[in-house]
Design an enzyme around this catalytic site. Structure first.
Site, PDB file in Angstrom:
ATOM      1  N   GLU A  80      -4.343 -11.766  48.618  1.00  0.00           N
ATOM      2  CA  GLU A  80      -3.298 -12.803  48.558  1.00  0.00           C
ATOM      3  C   GLU A  80      -3.796 -13.959  47.677  1.00  0.00           C
ATOM      4  O   GLU A  80      -4.991 -14.278  47.704  1.00  0.00           O
ATOM      5  CB  GLU A  80      -3.071 -13.321  49.988  1.00  0.00           C
ATOM      6  N   LYS A 160       6.301 -13.526  50.557  1.00  0.00           N
ATOM      7  CA  LYS A 160       5.816 -13.641  51.951  1.00  0.00           C
ATOM      8  C   LYS A 160       6.871 -14.247  52.879  1.00  0.00           C
ATOM      9  O   LYS A 160       7.421 -15.311  52.591  1.00  0.00           O
ATOM     10  CB  LYS A 160       4.543 -14.482  51.969  1.00  0.00           C
ATOM     11  N   CYS A 205      -0.848 -11.260  54.319  1.00  0.00           N
ATOM     12  CA  CYS A 205      -1.643 -11.984  55.314  1.00  0.00           C
ATOM     13  C   CYS A 205      -1.000 -12.110  56.694  1.00  0.00           C
ATOM     14  O   CYS A 205      -1.028 -11.190  57.464  1.00  0.00           O
ATOM     15  CB  CYS A 205      -2.047 -13.363  54.767  1.00  0.00           C
TER      16      CYS A 205
HETATM   17  N1  CDV Z   1      -2.943 -16.942  54.744  1.00  0.00           N
HETATM   18  C1  CDV Z   1      -2.552 -16.728  56.012  1.00  0.00           C
HETATM   19  O1  CDV Z   1      -1.421 -16.314  56.245  1.00  0.00           O
HETATM   20  N2  CDV Z   1      -3.457 -16.973  56.961  1.00  0.00           N
HETATM   21  C2  CDV Z   1      -3.166 -16.866  58.363  1.00  0.00           C
HETATM   22  C3  CDV Z   1      -3.969 -17.835  59.183  1.00  0.00           C
HETATM   23  C4  CDV Z   1      -3.601 -19.222  58.916  1.00  0.00           C
HETATM   24  C5  CDV Z   1      -3.775 -17.595  60.672  1.00  0.00           C
HETATM   25  C6  CDV Z   1      -3.459 -15.451  58.892  1.00  0.00           C
HETATM   26  O2  CDV Z   1      -2.610 -14.925  59.625  1.00  0.00           O
HETATM   27  O3  CDV Z   1      -4.529 -14.909  58.637  1.00  0.00           O
END
Ligand code: CDV
Length: 344
Positions: A80, A160, A205
């Site tokens: 990401e 996202k 993510c």
């Molecule tokens: N970049 C992210 O989406 N990070 C989130 C953190 C903040 C919890 C994750 O779910 O890994």
């Protein structure tokens, strides 16, 4: 006749037996006993500091792409927001301050060398980046990933959907998490893309913590989920024991793979970016839910696996035959309600 086996003989016999057993195809389904194997790599990226240029980062990405190709990969998953440091940890007030982290056009000038080398080598890839675009005269910004085919064709984008963090800084923290400040919620749903090798879906993510992400892609036939992430080692919003951070990451991947009978490619940007630590743990997970290969560093590292796509097909014909076993008449609440409403 003396048939006593020495410990060494017994060990050799046991090793040979196990080797033979693991080579037997346990799938009781002739249609999926034919292996459909494709090399998929995950290119984990070590820290990218605020002062690092995009040009320098792209040199690192190309180096890993070449390594992956040399080891037989047809596809590479990058992280990401792969071209810059994880900037949502910082507070910026105006677009003039934060637009340096964003890319315009595909490929953007910074990405172009990566696109060219990948096309020359015939390697497809997933790349996460900060997208700035004009839509009917309105400037929009998304946390995006692009899927590029081995022939260099841009197959599509994902923006996202599950954006963590806050719009306004919380203050009094080591760092912030301001994705909701810099990005809009994605507006492309969870698309999947048919390629000559496999049907591929993308997410980013925090999406991996939400089972709906993967089920939607699986219902569209995804056989491989590609995922890039930046996960701070410390949970600033909801303090918890440090070990849970990696555990929940792995648990989410394993559950997603198993419950949807798909391969998961998970690529971290990790290590200490200007002193802000992020977890590694990049991994490839099989449709059985088992991690088949995992990164061992918190730096630039390529992992690769020869993925048998028919393994997923077999599981989708058996325990997770959606058409036969799902009971949608009982699932309506999942799309009609966000928060919990306790039964009276
Ligand atoms: N970049 C992210 O989406 N990070 C989130 C953190 C903040 C919890 C994750 O779910 O890994």
């Amino acid at each position: 006749m003396d048939i006593t086996l020495s410990y060494k003989d017994a060990s050799i016999f046991y090793f040979m037996l196990m080797n033979w057993l693991s080579s037997v195809d346990w799938r009781q389904d002739e249609e999926t006993q034919m292996d459909r194997r494709v090399g998929f790599a995950v290119a984990q990226l070590g820290p990218v500091h605020l002062q690092d240029t995009k040009t320098a980062v792209v040199v690192r990405l190309i180096d890993m792409l070449r390594q992956a190709h040399a080891r037989g990969a047809r596809w590479v998953t990058f992280p990401e927001l792969a071209l810059t440091t994880f900037f949502p940890r910082y507070i910026y007030e105006t677009p003039e301050e934060y637009d340096i982290f964003f890319e315009e056009g595909l490929p953007s000038p910074a990405m172009r060398p990566l696109f060219e080398v990948a096309k020359d080598l015939g390697v497809g890839f997933y790349l996460g980046y900060a997208e700035k675009t004009e839509d009917n005269g309105v400037t929009r910004r998304f946390n995006t990933s692009v899927l590029v085919g081995p022939d260099g064709a841009i197959l599509g984008k994902y923006r996202k959907i599950h954006l963590p963090g806050t719009v306004d800084p919380i203050g009094d923290l080591e760092f912030e998490h301001l994705e909701k400040r810099y990005f809009e919620v994605g507006d492309l749903g969870f698309p999947t893309f048919t390629t000559p090798d496999a049907r591929i879906g993308m997410c980013i993510c925090n999406d991996r913590r939400w089972p709906e992400t993967f089920r939607v892609m699986a219902l569209r036939g995804a056989e491989v989920f590609m995922l890039g992430y930046n996960t701070p080692t410390r949970n600033i919003h909801h303090p918890e024991p440090a070990h849970l951070r990696e555990f929940h990451h792995r648990l989410s991947l394993e559950a997603a793979a198993y419950q949807n009978a798909a391969w998961v490619m998970a690529a971290a940007k990790c290590g200490s970016e200007d002193g802000f630590a992020m977890i590694g743990g990049s991994a490839i997970v099989a449709p059985t839910g088992e991690v088949v290969v995992r990164a061992s560093t918190e730096d630039d590292e390529v992992i690769i696996y020869d993925c048998d796509l028919d393994l997923g097909a077999y599981i989708r014909r058996s325990v997770f035959d959606f058409a036969r076993h799902r009971r949608i008449e009982h699932y309506g609440i999942i799309t009609s309600q966000t928060g919990m409403e306790i039964d009276p």
